[in-house]
Structures are given as C-alpha cells and as structure tokens.
Design an enzyme around this catalytic site. Structure first.
Site, short mmCIF file in Angstrom:
data_model
loop_
_atom_site.label_atom_id
_atom_site.label_comp_id
_atom_site.label_asym_id
_atom_site.label_seq_id
_atom_site.Cartn_x
_atom_site.Cartn_y
_atom_site.Cartn_z
CD GLU A 134 81.53 -10.33 -5.01
OE1 GLU A 134 82.34 -10.62 -5.91
OE2 GLU A 134 81.88 -10.11 -3.85
CE LYS A 194 87.47 -15.18 3.32
NZ LYS A 194 86.85 -15.06 2.01
N1 PSU Z 1 87.25 -11.53 -0.60
C1 PSU Z 1 86.47 -12.51 -0.13
N2 PSU Z 1 85.68 -13.20 -1.00
C2 PSU Z 1 85.65 -12.90 -2.34
C3 PSU Z 1 86.47 -11.83 -2.82
C4 PSU Z 1 87.25 -11.17 -1.93
O1 PSU Z 1 86.49 -12.77 1.06
O2 PSU Z 1 84.93 -13.56 -3.11
C5 PSU Z 1 86.42 -11.45 -4.29
C6 PSU Z 1 85.48 -10.23 -4.49
O3 PSU Z 1 84.85 -10.34 -5.75
C7 PSU Z 1 86.45 -9.06 -4.50
C8 PSU Z 1 87.62 -9.68 -5.23
O4 PSU Z 1 85.96 -7.90 -5.15
O5 PSU Z 1 87.71 -11.01 -4.73
C9 PSU Z 1 88.91 -8.92 -4.98
O6 PSU Z 1 89.90 -9.38 -5.84
P1 PSU Z 1 91.26 -8.55 -5.99
O7 PSU Z 1 91.92 -8.66 -4.66
O8 PSU Z 1 92.00 -9.23 -7.09
O9 PSU Z 1 90.86 -7.15 -6.35
#
Ligand code: PSU
Ligand code: MN
Length: 304
Positions: free
Chosen positions: A24, A158
């Site tokens: 990603e 996390k």
């Molecule tokens: N969690 C992490 N590192 C990240 C992300 C999430 O520990 O870089 C990023 C990933 O790209 C994940 C996105 O798909 O954040 C999720 O965002 P949201 O909660 O807005 O869907």
C-alpha cells in the site's frame, strides 16, 4: 476493465507467473514521516525481491492506477504533501477526476485484485475505533476484507483501535483472522494483546492453502494474517499505552474526525516516542513483507 499502469518489473512478473506481493502507499504518505517513509518503502521492496518475489506498490498518479512504482514515482509520492488518502469510497473518484492519491488497505486490496495479485503485505490495518459506539468510526478495511479475495499480512492492529470490537466485526463479516505461530492476536508493537486469535497457523503453505480453499468454495473475501512483530523490535505495552491515551486525548481535543483520525494518531505517536515506534514499525513491515513473499511463492505451487 480499467486501464492499469504496471511497472516494467510487475509487467514481467505477470507475464512469467512470478509470485507478486502488493504494497500500500498510505503507509508511505500518511503512516510515516519523510525520509523514513521512502527508505522503508525501498527496503520493503528489496526484502520481497530477496525472498524471491516481486513487489507491487500501488497508488493513483494523475488519474492512473499504478501497480508497481518506479523509484522516482515512489520518491515523489513520499515527498508530496496533501496527497489524498484513498479508501474504497475515494478510489474511483480520484481516478475519474485525474487526481493523485495513496491507497489504504481497502483500496490496495481492490487494486491488487484487479491486477490478479493475491497477497498484500503491510504494517497495521484500520479497524473499529475506540468510541465507535457513538462515532460509528469503523475502517472500510474491515468490509473490504469481507469482500475482496486478497490475503493481507499485517502485524495485527494498533491499540489506538478497540481490538475486541475489531475482532468481533471481522467475525461477523466472516473474515478468517489467522495468527502466525502463536494463539494470541498480536497488537502491532507487541506480540500480545490479551486476546485469543480466532485461528492460528504456522506456515506460509497452510495460509496459501486456506486462501485457495476459500476460493474453491466460492466464499467471497480475503483473510487477515496477523504476524507478530519480531521479539527484538517489540515495545512493552506499559510504554505504548500512555502514549496512545495521550494521542486519543489530543485527537479529541482537536476535534479530528473521519479519515483524518488514523493519520493524526499515527503522527502523534511517532512524535511522542521519538522514533522508537518508527523503528518497531519498520521492523514489523519488513517481517510482514518476508511472510507475504513466502505466501505468494506457496500460492504458485498450488493448483489454481
Ligand atoms: N494503521 C497503521 N498504519 C497505517 C494505517 C493504519 O498502523 O498506515 C493506514 C492504512 O493505510 C489503513 C488506513 O488502511 O490507515 C486506515 O485508515 P481508516 O482508519 O481511515 O480507514
Ligand atoms: Mn475511519
């Protein structure tokens, strides 16, 4: 079908049937600071090549969906400010309007599947946020795992998230959550979360078979492979927990909402741990890249 721009390396791999691992780009633009973001992205790609597979970093650049980025494209993305964060809801709009954006887990799964890539390695997935019972903030990553047939290798999620609720939603959505080599669901910086993982497997071969069995049964969706961080890179929970609490309070105080929540929390934690969380993050992404390559290789040995 939408036009995809493949890097030369990925195009060759597709022709020869070489194992591919998707990566990603939101982790680069919104998950890590410059220059560690681009250094890590390069190291992750190198790790996958060293393991005998081909990396395919995914992003939208000037309205074109890229699968595999050149060194220059990667560098430009990593330096850029205000790059859009693209999840399922944003991906087609960005392409249609000629925009540039980084793909989240959800959007990367969609693009990987369009490109015929079955495995994707990253750091952590999005999930159910704490307080979701009032905010309704649940990452689109979870619904994507239930929909799109890609095996996602992450180090769990996390503790900025509500991990029990995240596991509940994954179960409701019918997503296999497979811990690797242990019974507990790992919690990103820590190998332990205090929560049992629904499933546990020990080898890349088993994980590859599980993916193909789902497909053979006509089940939609992918699987979440929860690969614990290497012991040497772990951060004890009593060190991380107060930092997470402070990050959540800061987000609340700043009124951060919607897709800004996750990047805000990540940025806060990186700053607060003065790089220690970043070191761990890098170690676990490299570890996931290695496992992703092993799974991709195992898939090439199985009947389609
Ligand atoms: N969690 C992490 N590192 C990240 C992300 C999430 O520990 O870089 C990023 C990933 O790209 C994940 C996105 O798909 O954040 C999720 O965002 P949201 O909660 O807005 O869907
Ligand atoms: Mn959200």
């Amino acid at each position: 079908m939408i036009d995809i721009t493949y890097s030369d390396e990925v195009a060759r791999a597709r022709e020869s049937g070489a194992p591919l691992v998707a990566l990603e780009s939101t982790i680069i633009t919104h998950g890590m600071p410059f220059p560690q973001n681009v250094e890590t992205a390069r190291r992750v790609e190198a790790e996958i090549r060293a393991a005998g597979a081909v990396p395919a970093t995914i992003a939208v650049i000037a309205g074109r969906l890229h699968v595999g980025l050149s060194d220059e494209e990667l560098d430009r993305l990593a330096r850029a400010r205000d790059v859009a964060k693209l999840s399922r809801a944003d991906l087609s709009a960005c392409i249609a309007t000629g925009g540039t954006g980084a793909t989240t887990v959800a959007a990367t799964m969609i693009a990987a599947h369009l490109a015929g890539i079955e495995v994707f390695a990253t750091g952590g997935i999005g999930g159910v946020h704490r307080g979701a019972e009032t905010s309704f903030d649940i990452s689109a990553d979870l619904a994507e795992l239930a929909t799109t047939p890609v095996t996602v290798v992450a180090a769990g999620a996390k503790a900025i998230l509500d991990l029990p609720k995240t596991l509940e939603v994954l179960e409701t959505q019918g997503v296999p959550v497979i811990a690797v080599g242990q019974d507990e669901f790992p919690a990103f910086w820590s190998r332990e979360s205090g929560l049992a993982a629904p499933l546990s497997m020990d080898t890349a071969e088993q994980i590859a078979r599980a993916a193909r069995t789902r497909r053979a049964m006509g089940l939609s969706g992918g699987q979440l492979v929860a690969n614990p961080i290497p012991e040497a890179a772990e951060i004890p929970r009593d060190v991380v927990d107060p930092i997470i609490r402070a990050a959540l309070e800061a987000a609340e105080a700043a009124g951060v909402r919607g897709k800004d929540v996750t990047p805000f929390l990540l940025d806060h934690i990186f700053t607060a741990t003065e790089g220690r969380s970043l070191e761990s993050n890098i170690a676990l992404v490299l570890n996931n890249a290695r496992l992703g390559a092993e799974i991709a290789k195992a898939l090439t040995t199985l009947p389609a």
